[in-house]
Design a protein around this motif. Sequence first.
Motif, PDB file in Angstrom:
ATOM      1  N   SER A 135       0.936  -0.925  -0.014  1.00 27.53           N
ATOM      2  CA  SER A 135      -0.040   0.033   0.025  1.00 27.53           C
ATOM      3  C   SER A 135       1.027   1.137  -0.053  1.00 27.53           C
ATOM      4  N   THR A 136       0.289   2.267  -0.617  1.00 22.70           N
ATOM      5  CA  THR A 136       1.342   3.378  -0.601  1.00 22.70           C
ATOM      6  C   THR A 136       0.631   4.767   0.082  1.00 22.70           C
ATOM      7  N   ILE A 137       1.186   5.760   0.640  1.00 22.97           N
ATOM      8  CA  ILE A 137       0.865   6.806   1.255  1.00 22.97           C
ATOM      9  C   ILE A 137       1.805   7.954   0.213  1.00 22.97           C
ATOM     10  N   GLY A 138       1.074   8.712  -0.587  1.00 20.31           N
ATOM     11  CA  GLY A 138       2.122   9.683  -1.335  1.00 20.31           C
ATOM     12  C   GLY A 138       2.363   9.111  -2.434  1.00 20.31           C
ATOM     13  N   GLY A 139       1.418   8.857  -3.539  1.00 22.22           N
ATOM     14  CA  GLY A 139       1.905   7.959  -4.871  1.00 22.22           C
ATOM     15  C   GLY A 139       2.598   8.957  -5.858  1.00 22.22           C
ATOM     16  N   ALA A 140       2.359  10.021  -5.650  1.00 17.92           N
ATOM     17  CA  ALA A 140       3.008  11.004  -6.792  1.00 17.92           C
ATOM     18  C   ALA A 140       3.253  12.373  -6.269  1.00 17.92           C
ATOM     19  N   CYS A 141       4.308  13.096  -6.800  1.00 14.98           N
ATOM     20  CA  CYS A 141       4.588  14.453  -6.486  1.00 14.98           C
ATOM     21  C   CYS A 141       3.193  15.255  -6.681  1.00 14.98           C
ATOM     22  N   GLY A 142       2.927  16.546  -6.007  1.00  9.20           N
ATOM     23  CA  GLY A 142       1.956  17.461  -6.124  1.00  9.20           C
ATOM     24  C   GLY A 142       0.716  17.012  -5.198  1.00  9.20           C
ATOM     25  N   GLY A 143       0.651  15.962  -4.593  1.00  9.95           N
ATOM     26  CA  GLY A 143      -0.453  15.638  -3.682  1.00  9.95           C
ATOM     27  C   GLY A 143      -0.026  15.826  -2.300  1.00  9.95           C
ATOM     28  N   ASN A 144      -0.963  15.984  -1.390  1.00 11.75           N
ATOM     29  CA  ASN A 144      -0.889  16.246   0.011  1.00 11.75           C
ATOM     30  C   ASN A 144      -1.672  15.023   0.833  1.00 11.75           C
ATOM     31  N   ASP A 145      -0.957  14.075   1.119  1.00 18.25           N
ATOM     32  CA  ASP A 145      -1.436  13.212   1.486  1.00 18.25           C
ATOM     33  C   ASP A 145      -1.287  12.434   2.951  1.00 18.25           C
ATOM     34  N   THR A 146      -2.213  12.083   3.709  1.00 19.90           N
ATOM     35  CA  THR A 146      -2.249  11.776   5.198  1.00 19.90           C
ATOM     36  C   THR A 146      -2.845  10.238   5.625  1.00 19.90           C
ATOM     37  N   VAL A 147      -2.187   9.647   6.338  1.00 15.65           N
ATOM     38  CA  VAL A 147      -2.856   8.502   7.115  1.00 15.65           C
ATOM     39  C   VAL A 147      -2.665   8.732   8.641  1.00 15.65           C
ATOM     40  N   THR A 148      -3.725   8.437   9.224  1.00 20.33           N
ATOM     41  CA  THR A 148      -3.834   8.788  10.589  1.00 20.33           C
ATOM     42  C   THR A 148      -4.613   7.554  11.352  1.00 20.33           C
ATOM     43  N   VAL A 149      -3.776   6.951  12.244  1.00 15.29           N
ATOM     44  CA  VAL A 149      -4.537   6.029  13.312  1.00 15.29           C
ATOM     45  C   VAL A 149      -4.339   6.431  14.752  1.00 15.29           C
ATOM     46  N   ILE A 150      -5.647   6.770  15.195  1.00 15.28           N
ATOM     47  CA  ILE A 150      -5.585   7.488  16.470  1.00 15.28           C
ATOM     48  C   ILE A 150      -6.824   6.779  17.254  1.00 15.28           C
ATOM     49  N   GLY A 151      -6.457   6.593  18.741  1.00 14.67           N
ATOM     50  CA  GLY A 151      -7.450   6.296  19.684  1.00 14.67           C
ATOM     51  C   GLY A 151      -7.380   4.881  20.037  1.00 14.67           C
ATOM     52  N   ALA A 152      -7.669   4.437  21.285  1.00 14.68           N
ATOM     53  CA  ALA A 152      -7.592   3.104  21.731  1.00 14.68           C
ATOM     54  C   ALA A 152      -8.214   2.129  20.867  1.00 14.68           C
ATOM     55  N   GLY A 153      -7.564   0.988  20.480  1.00 14.26           N
ATOM     56  CA  GLY A 153      -8.245  -0.022  19.579  1.00 14.26           C
ATOM     57  C   GLY A 153      -8.192   0.159  18.416  1.00 14.26           C
ATOM     58  N   SER A 154      -7.915   1.347  17.716  1.00 14.61           N
ATOM     59  CA  SER A 154      -7.886   1.804  16.296  1.00 14.61           C
ATOM     60  C   SER A 154      -6.626   0.922  15.791  1.00 14.61           C
ATOM     61  N   GLN A 155      -6.998   0.452  14.430  1.00 17.07           N
ATOM     62  CA  GLN A 155      -5.640  -0.314  14.024  1.00 17.07           C
ATOM     63  C   GLN A 155      -5.647  -0.174  12.279  1.00 17.07           C
ATOM     64  N   LEU A 156      -4.406  -0.200  12.022  1.00 13.00           N
ATOM     65  CA  LEU A 156      -4.039  -0.405  10.780  1.00 13.00           C
ATOM     66  C   LEU A 156      -3.377  -1.744  10.494  1.00 13.00           C
ATOM     67  N   ARG A 157      -3.928  -2.769   9.828  1.00 16.97           N
ATOM     68  CA  ARG A 157      -3.308  -4.051   9.845  1.00 16.97           C
ATOM     69  C   ARG A 157      -2.923  -4.690   8.483  1.00 16.97           C
ATOM     70  N   GLY A 158      -1.626  -5.012   8.312  1.00 19.51           N
ATOM     71  CA  GLY A 158      -1.427  -5.341   6.954  1.00 19.51           C
ATOM     72  C   GLY A 158       0.109  -5.823   6.897  1.00 19.51           C
ATOM     73  N   GLN A 159       0.589  -5.742   5.510  1.00 19.04           N
ATOM     74  CA  GLN A 159       1.898  -6.216   5.370  1.00 19.04           C
ATOM     75  C   GLN A 159       2.770  -4.604   5.109  1.00 19.04           C
ATOM     76  N   ASP A 160       3.027  -4.497   3.765  1.00 21.64           N
ATOM     77  CA  ASP A 160       3.770  -3.618   3.555  1.00 21.64           C
ATOM     78  C   ASP A 160       3.004  -2.280   3.457  1.00 21.64           C
ATOM     79  N   VAL A 161       3.727  -1.183   3.826  1.00 23.53           N
ATOM     80  CA  VAL A 161       3.150   0.212   3.332  1.00 23.53           C
ATOM     81  C   VAL A 161       4.195   1.136   2.915  1.00 23.53           C
ATOM     82  N   VAL A 162       4.345   1.707   2.007  1.00 26.71           N
ATOM     83  CA  VAL A 162       5.132   2.416   1.389  1.00 26.71           C
ATOM     84  C   VAL A 162       4.891   4.060   1.758  1.00 26.71           C
ATOM     85  N   ILE A 163       5.743   4.836   2.328  1.00 25.56           N
ATOM     86  CA  ILE A 163       5.224   6.082   2.478  1.00 25.56           C
ATOM     87  C   ILE A 163       6.225   7.033   1.905  1.00 25.56           C
ATOM     88  N   GLY A 164       5.796   7.935   0.833  1.00 24.06           N
ATOM     89  CA  GLY A 164       6.278   9.120   0.032  1.00 24.06           C
ATOM     90  C   GLY A 164       7.036   8.398  -1.179  1.00 24.06           C
TER      91      GLY A 164
END
Length: 170
Positions: A135-164
């Motif tokens: 999975s990717t966060i920020g796939g190309a120049c020019g965009g403003n991209d954010t992933v936020t995981v916040i709070g008890a019990g909140s989860q992002l579960r998986g394998q690979d995440v590419v940032i920027g």
Amino acid sequence: STGLVVGNNSGSNGLLSIVNGGTVSLAGNGLFIASNGGANGTVTVQGAGSELVTSGTAAITAGYSGNGTLSVSAGSVVSDANALLVGRNGGSNGVVSVSGGTLAVANFAVGLQSGNGTLTVANGGTVWLTSAIASTIGGACGGNDTVTVIGAGSQLRGQDVVIGQANAAV
């Protein structure tokens, strides 16, 4: 249905609400929220038993070229056999909020081809990435991209995440 567009043309305002145990199942062409530039689309999935399920070869796209929002909350479930794309094309704005609900997708791209994408997981919400494809966060120049995981019990579960990727702002 074989596919669905919520907010198609410039100036349109599309709304789909799946609540109180309602279910929408899509095959083939997936779900496009705010397909064209200037379009606005909102999909809300809320409450235990409420479900949006897509299968086939297409993804769920929030903000293909317009302003698209997907909200998954209060025990609801959204699942797609393929990807979640948030803010796909230049000038698009995609927002996905998972608050106390579950989103299960093969992988995601938050900000793709200069789109602006935001993914927030909060209040015990869960995002499951079901594929080994990165999975990717920020796939190309020019965009403003954010992933936020916040709070008890909140989860992002998986394998690979590419940032920027490709000089993207994240």
